[in-house]
Write a protein that holds these residues in place. Structure first.
Motif, mmCIF file in Angstrom:
data_model
loop_
_atom_site.group_PDB
_atom_site.id
_atom_site.type_symbol
_atom_site.label_atom_id
_atom_site.label_comp_id
_atom_site.label_asym_id
_atom_site.label_seq_id
_atom_site.Cartn_x
_atom_site.Cartn_y
_atom_site.Cartn_z
ATOM 1 N N GLN A 106 -5.291 -35.503 -2.036
ATOM 2 C CA GLN A 106 -5.575 -36.227 -0.800
ATOM 3 C C GLN A 106 -5.901 -35.277 0.348
ATOM 4 N N SER A 107 -5.112 -34.221 0.518
ATOM 5 C CA SER A 107 -5.411 -33.260 1.584
ATOM 6 C C SER A 107 -6.705 -32.513 1.279
ATOM 7 N N GLY A 108 -6.982 -32.294 -0.024
ATOM 8 C CA GLY A 108 -8.226 -31.645 -0.408
ATOM 9 C C GLY A 108 -9.447 -32.479 -0.053
ATOM 10 N N GLU A 109 -9.345 -33.800 -0.191
ATOM 11 C CA GLU A 109 -10.441 -34.688 0.196
ATOM 12 C C GLU A 109 -10.691 -34.620 1.696
ATOM 13 N N LEU A 110 -9.627 -34.584 2.479
ATOM 14 C CA LEU A 110 -9.781 -34.478 3.931
ATOM 15 C C LEU A 110 -10.426 -33.149 4.306
ATOM 16 N N PHE A 111 -10.019 -32.087 3.622
ATOM 17 C CA PHE A 111 -10.620 -30.784 3.881
ATOM 18 C C PHE A 111 -12.112 -30.792 3.563
ATOM 19 N N ARG A 112 -12.480 -31.406 2.453
ATOM 20 C CA ARG A 112 -13.900 -31.448 2.088
ATOM 21 C C ARG A 112 -14.729 -32.194 3.130
ATOM 22 N N LYS A 113 -14.158 -33.239 3.705
ATOM 23 C CA LYS A 113 -14.870 -33.946 4.771
ATOM 24 C C LYS A 113 -15.086 -33.032 5.969
ATOM 25 N N ALA A 114 -14.041 -32.290 6.332
ATOM 26 C CA ALA A 114 -14.172 -31.369 7.466
ATOM 27 C C ALA A 114 -15.209 -30.288 7.174
ATOM 28 N N LYS A 115 -15.207 -29.765 5.974
ATOM 29 C CA LYS A 115 -16.167 -28.716 5.627
ATOM 30 C C LYS A 115 -17.602 -29.250 5.637
ATOM 31 N N ASP A 116 -17.809 -30.455 5.100
ATOM 32 C CA ASP A 116 -19.150 -31.042 5.104
ATOM 33 C C ASP A 116 -19.646 -31.251 6.535
ATOM 34 N N ILE A 117 -18.761 -31.708 7.411
ATOM 35 C CA ILE A 117 -19.134 -31.894 8.814
ATOM 36 C C ILE A 117 -19.469 -30.552 9.449
ATOM 37 N N LEU A 152 -12.857 -18.860 9.736
ATOM 38 C CA LEU A 152 -14.066 -18.659 10.526
ATOM 39 C C LEU A 152 -14.042 -17.315 11.222
ATOM 40 N N ALA A 153 -15.203 -16.881 11.669
ATOM 41 C CA ALA A 153 -15.324 -15.587 12.329
ATOM 42 C C ALA A 153 -14.556 -15.527 13.637
ATOM 43 N N ASN A 154 -14.276 -16.670 14.241
ATOM 44 C CA ASN A 154 -13.524 -16.676 15.504
ATOM 45 C C ASN A 154 -12.011 -16.662 15.290
ATOM 46 N N GLY A 155 -11.577 -16.590 14.023
ATOM 47 C CA GLY A 155 -10.152 -16.510 13.726
ATOM 48 C C GLY A 155 -9.517 -17.816 13.314
ATOM 49 N N SER A 156 -10.249 -18.905 13.391
ATOM 50 C CA SER A 156 -9.690 -20.198 12.984
ATOM 51 C C SER A 156 -9.545 -20.270 11.469
ATOM 52 N N ARG A 157 -8.514 -20.997 11.034
ATOM 53 C CA ARG A 157 -8.314 -21.289 9.621
ATOM 54 C C ARG A 157 -8.018 -22.769 9.463
ATOM 55 N N ILE A 158 -8.679 -23.402 8.516
ATOM 56 C CA ILE A 158 -8.385 -24.778 8.144
ATOM 57 C C ILE A 158 -7.832 -24.748 6.730
ATOM 58 N N VAL A 159 -6.626 -25.273 6.551
ATOM 59 C CA VAL A 159 -5.937 -25.179 5.266
ATOM 60 C C VAL A 159 -5.438 -26.554 4.854
ATOM 61 N N ALA A 160 -5.721 -26.955 3.613
ATOM 62 C CA ALA A 160 -5.228 -28.208 3.057
ATOM 63 C C ALA A 160 -4.032 -27.920 2.163
ATOM 64 N N LEU A 161 -2.947 -28.688 2.374
ATOM 65 C CA LEU A 161 -1.698 -28.437 1.654
ATOM 66 C C LEU A 161 -1.180 -29.720 1.000
ATOM 67 N N PRO A 162 -0.461 -29.582 -0.118
ATOM 68 C CA PRO A 162 0.228 -30.741 -0.686
ATOM 69 C C PRO A 162 1.488 -31.031 0.109
ATOM 70 N N GLY A 163 1.991 -32.237 -0.016
ATOM 71 C CA GLY A 163 3.142 -32.646 0.778
ATOM 72 C C GLY A 163 4.465 -32.224 0.188
#
Length: 247
Positions: free
Chosen positions: A77-88, A108-119
C-alpha cells in the motif's frame, strides 16, 4: 532550478497537479495549499485522496527539502502511494534531479528523500525528524504504530496527514475524528462529492456490495465492522463511567 518559475509555482494553488496534467477538485486544491500541521482525510474510494497527498509530498520535496515518509499497514500500500508520487514528479519540468532511487524510495539533489514504509513499529522507529508523514489506510493502522509516529515530529515540527476510508467505530483515527477537537483539521469527501463518480454507477454498486459496505466505502460513515456481534451503540449504552471497578 529557475527562481522565477519557483515563485510562479508557489503562488499558483494546486500547481503540482496542474503541471502534472491533472485537474484538481476544489477540496484537493485546498489541501495542497493548507499549512495545517495535522490533517485527517476521510474520503470515499476513488475520490482522489492518494493522488492529492502524493502531490503534497512532491511539493514538499521541492520547496521544503527533507525527509518525507509514506506509511501504510502493508508495504504494498505504501509502495503504491510512492509510485503515484514518483509518476507525478517525473511529469514535472525543471525540478531537482533524482540522484538515487529504488522501488520504494528516491533522493533528490536538493537533499529531499521520499521513503515508503510498511506499517511496523520497529521499522518506523529507525527514522527521525521528517518534514511530512503520510499515513495511508489510516483507520487500519494500529494504535501502537500511530503512537510511534508522532514523537518523530516533535523536533522537526513536521506535518502529519492521515487518509483513509472508515473501518468501524474503533482505533486512533476514529477517536481523532470524533474526539480530537481542534488538534486536527478535517476533510470529509463522500462519493457524491466527487464529480468523476457517476450516480448511476453508485446506485448499482450499492445494490452489488450491500448497504454496510457502501456506507463505509462510499458514504464514509463510521459503521460497526461486520464481524461485531454487538453494535458499538449497544456496548456504549452498557457502560457506566461512574461505577467503581471491582478488584
Amino acid at each position: 532550478m529557475n527562481l522565477a518559475r519557483d515563485l510562479s509555482r508557489a503562488l499558483r494553488p494546486g500547481w503540482v497537479m496542474h503541471d502534472a496534467g491533472l485537474d484538481p477538485d476544489p477540496w484537493q486544491t485546498q489541501l495542497l495549499v493548507s499549512e495545517e500541521p495535522r490533517h485527517l482525510l476521510l474520503c470515499s474510494r476513488q475520490s482522489g485522496k492518494s493522488t492529492t497527498v502524493a502531490s503534497k509530498a512532491v511539493e514538499t520535496a521541492i520547496f521544503d527539502p527533507g525527509l518525507i515518509l509514506m506509511i501504510a499497514p502493508a508495504q504494498r500500500q505504501s509502495g503504491e502511494l510512492f509510485r503515484k508520487a514518483k509518476d507525478i514528479y517525473l511529469a514535472l519540468d525543471d525540478v531537482p534531479r533524482i540522484v538515487q532511487e529504488s522501488a520504494r524510495s528516491m533522493e533528490l539533489a536538493n537533499g529531499s528523500r521520499i521513503v515508503a514504509l510498511p506499517g511496523t513499529e520497529a521499522t518506523i522507529r529507525g527514522y527521525s525528524a521528517p518534514k511530512l508523514v503520510l499515513v495511508d489506510e489510516a483507520a487500519r493502522v494500529e494504535d501502537a504504530l500511530y503512537h510511534s509516529i508522532t514523537p518523530m515530529l516533535a523536533v522537526s515540527r513536521g506535518r502529519l496527514i492521515a487518509l483513509t476510508t472508515p473501518y468501524g467505530r474503533r482505533g486512533w483515527f476514529y477517536e481523532a475524528w470524533e474526539h480530537g477537537g481542534d488538534y486536527w483539521q478535517r476533510t470529509k469527501i463522500s462519493a457524491h462529492d466527487c464529480p468523476r463518480i457517476d450516480a448511476e454507477w453508485l446506485k448499482a454498486e450499492r445494490e452489488s456490495v450491500g448497504d454496510w459496505a457502501f456506507r463505509q466505502e462510499y458514504l464514509v460513515e463510521f459503521v460497526d465492522t461486520d464481524e461485531q456481534f454487538f453494535s458499538s451503540a449497544l456496548i456504549e449504552a452498557a457502560i457506566d463511567p461512574d461505577l467503581e471497578p471491582i478488584w
